[in-house]
Design a protein around this motif. Structure first.
Motif, mmCIF file in Angstrom:
data_model
loop_
_atom_site.group_PDB
_atom_site.id
_atom_site.type_symbol
_atom_site.label_atom_id
_atom_site.label_comp_id
_atom_site.label_asym_id
_atom_site.label_seq_id
_atom_site.Cartn_x
_atom_site.Cartn_y
_atom_site.Cartn_z
ATOM 1 N N SER A 114 5.322 62.711 108.211
ATOM 2 C CA SER A 114 5.495 61.783 109.334
ATOM 3 C C SER A 114 6.870 61.908 109.981
ATOM 4 C CB SER A 114 5.298 60.339 108.865
ATOM 5 O OG SER A 114 6.248 60.006 107.865
ATOM 6 N N SER A 129 -3.061 60.822 116.811
ATOM 7 C CA SER A 129 -2.760 60.864 118.239
ATOM 8 C C SER A 129 -1.389 61.469 118.523
ATOM 9 C CB SER A 129 -2.849 59.462 118.847
ATOM 10 O OG SER A 129 -2.010 58.555 118.155
ATOM 11 N N ASN A 130 -0.675 61.868 117.480
ATOM 12 C CA ASN A 130 0.548 62.624 117.670
ATOM 13 C C ASN A 130 0.767 63.524 116.455
ATOM 14 O OD1 ASN A 130 1.609 61.001 115.632
ATOM 15 N ND2 ASN A 130 3.230 60.129 116.885
ATOM 16 N N ASN A 160 4.148 63.141 112.534
ATOM 17 C CA ASN A 160 2.846 62.482 112.714
ATOM 18 C C ASN A 160 2.915 61.060 112.140
ATOM 19 O OD1 ASN A 160 -0.049 62.403 110.726
ATOM 20 N ND2 ASN A 160 -0.038 61.875 112.886
ATOM 21 N N ASN A 161 2.872 60.074 113.037
ATOM 22 C CA ASN A 161 2.905 58.679 112.577
ATOM 23 C C ASN A 161 1.954 57.769 113.335
ATOM 24 O OD1 ASN A 161 4.233 58.311 115.062
ATOM 25 N ND2 ASN A 161 6.250 58.572 114.096
ATOM 26 N N ALA A 162 1.051 58.339 114.140
ATOM 27 C CA ALA A 162 0.112 57.523 114.900
ATOM 28 C C ALA A 162 -1.301 58.109 114.802
ATOM 29 C CB ALA A 162 0.551 57.431 116.367
ATOM 30 N N PRO A 163 -2.310 57.281 114.649
ATOM 31 C CA PRO A 163 -2.231 55.821 114.550
ATOM 32 C C PRO A 163 -1.609 55.327 113.236
ATOM 33 C CG PRO A 163 -4.459 56.524 114.124
ATOM 34 C CD PRO A 163 -3.702 57.754 114.539
ATOM 35 N N THR A 164 -1.545 56.195 112.228
ATOM 36 C CA THR A 164 -0.871 55.872 110.974
ATOM 37 C C THR A 164 -0.125 57.113 110.500
ATOM 38 O OG1 THR A 164 -2.818 56.503 109.678
ATOM 39 C CG2 THR A 164 -2.609 54.168 110.267
#
Length: 296
Positions: A97, A130-131, A271-275
């Protein structure tokens, strides 16, 4: 009988459309010089409280099966999670993340040359992320980025021939290539066309790198393709990617001409979205081809 025949023809057409097509350098063997086997019982290499690495080679057993030559390495981040799972003859990578990546690399590969081809399949497994950022680097083992725990960044990296980014968005994935921004003296990434890769299905990736001082050719799908010195070609599912309308993408200029390409890496981060750690993807069918030095 006629219906059955039509069904067989349709199935054969689908199989051909989604199968990997390998190009071969003129003067080279049609057999790969190197490949990594991910065949194993299902198991996971995970982050705990510190950065962890696992090396595999003919001299040392690690998490991954030993390669034919060279070293393969997995690295997890101290903060931000990310891990690796061997499953179904594939390596599943779960993204970190933060800025420190989950990284797979291969280096000190033997029998390479300045003219190589890298093949692999990648599937983003219908990710809901989403990222996130996936970076592919190709170059020479002299650069420690192939063997250390760090991400391939925008700073100059002597020994890098080419870099690719796959930028994960809400619906698609955007491929970009590494170049030197003359105004800032920082290596940035510029979009490739087509600009979108689907999150579903398998992507067969082919990259043909010419780090020699000559124009050379390879045969792919029954056609001869010429590639100028200091450039590379990329295919995804058989479709060539372009930069500024040109299939011949310029090297980043960080690897001296005629220096061997014997290393590559795939790292994933941010990477932190959606979690956090929601981005997972698998790689498989990883192979290298090369034109022997005496044929260049």
């Amino acid at each position: 009988m006629k219906i059955k025949l039509l069904a067989i023809i349709a199935l054969a057409t689908i199989t051909k459309a989604y199968s990997q097509t390998y190009g071969v350098w003129e003067g080279a063997s049609d057999k790969p010089i190197w490949e990594i086997n991910f065949k194993s019982k299902e198991k996971t290499f995970s982050t705990t409280v510190a950065t962890q690495s696992s090396l595999s080679s003919k001299e040392k057993n690690g998490f991954l099966p030993a390669p034919k030559s060279g070293i393969v390495k997995l690295t997890t981040a101290a903060n931000g999670g990310g891990d690796f799972t061997l499953i179904d003859n594939s390596l599943k990578i779960t993204s970190a993340s933060g800025n420190f990546p989950a990284k797979f690399s291969a280096y000190e590969i033997k029998e390479t040359s300045p003219v190589v081809s890298l093949f692999f399949d990648i599937s983003f497994d219908d990710t809901q992320a989403s990222n996130g950022l996936v970076i592919l680097g190709i170059g020479n083992s002299s650069n420690p980025v192939f063997s250390n725990v760090n991400q391939l960044t925008g700073a100059e990296q002597k020994g890098i021939f080419a870099g690719l980014q796959f930028i994960v968005g809400p619906n698609t994935i955007d491929p970009r290539y590494r170049y030197l921004n003359e105004a800032t003296s920082v290596y940035g990434y510029s979009s490739l066309i087509p600009q979108a890769i689907s999150k579903s299905g398998k992507c067969a990736v082919e990259i043909y790198c010419n780090n020699s001082s000559k124009k050379l050719s390879y045969k792919r799908d029954g056609k001869t393709i010429s590639i100028p010195a200091g450039t590379y070609n990329i295919f995804v599912n058989g479709k060539g990617l372009k930069s500024a309308g040109n299939y011949n993408i310029p090297t980043s200029g960080e690897l001296p001409t005629n220096k061997a390409i014997d290393a590559f890496l795939i790292n994933s981060s941010n990477n932190n979205a959606p979690t956090a750690n929601s981005l997972g993807f698998t790689i498989s069918n990883v192979k290298l081809g090369a034109l022997p030095i005496e044929k260049i």
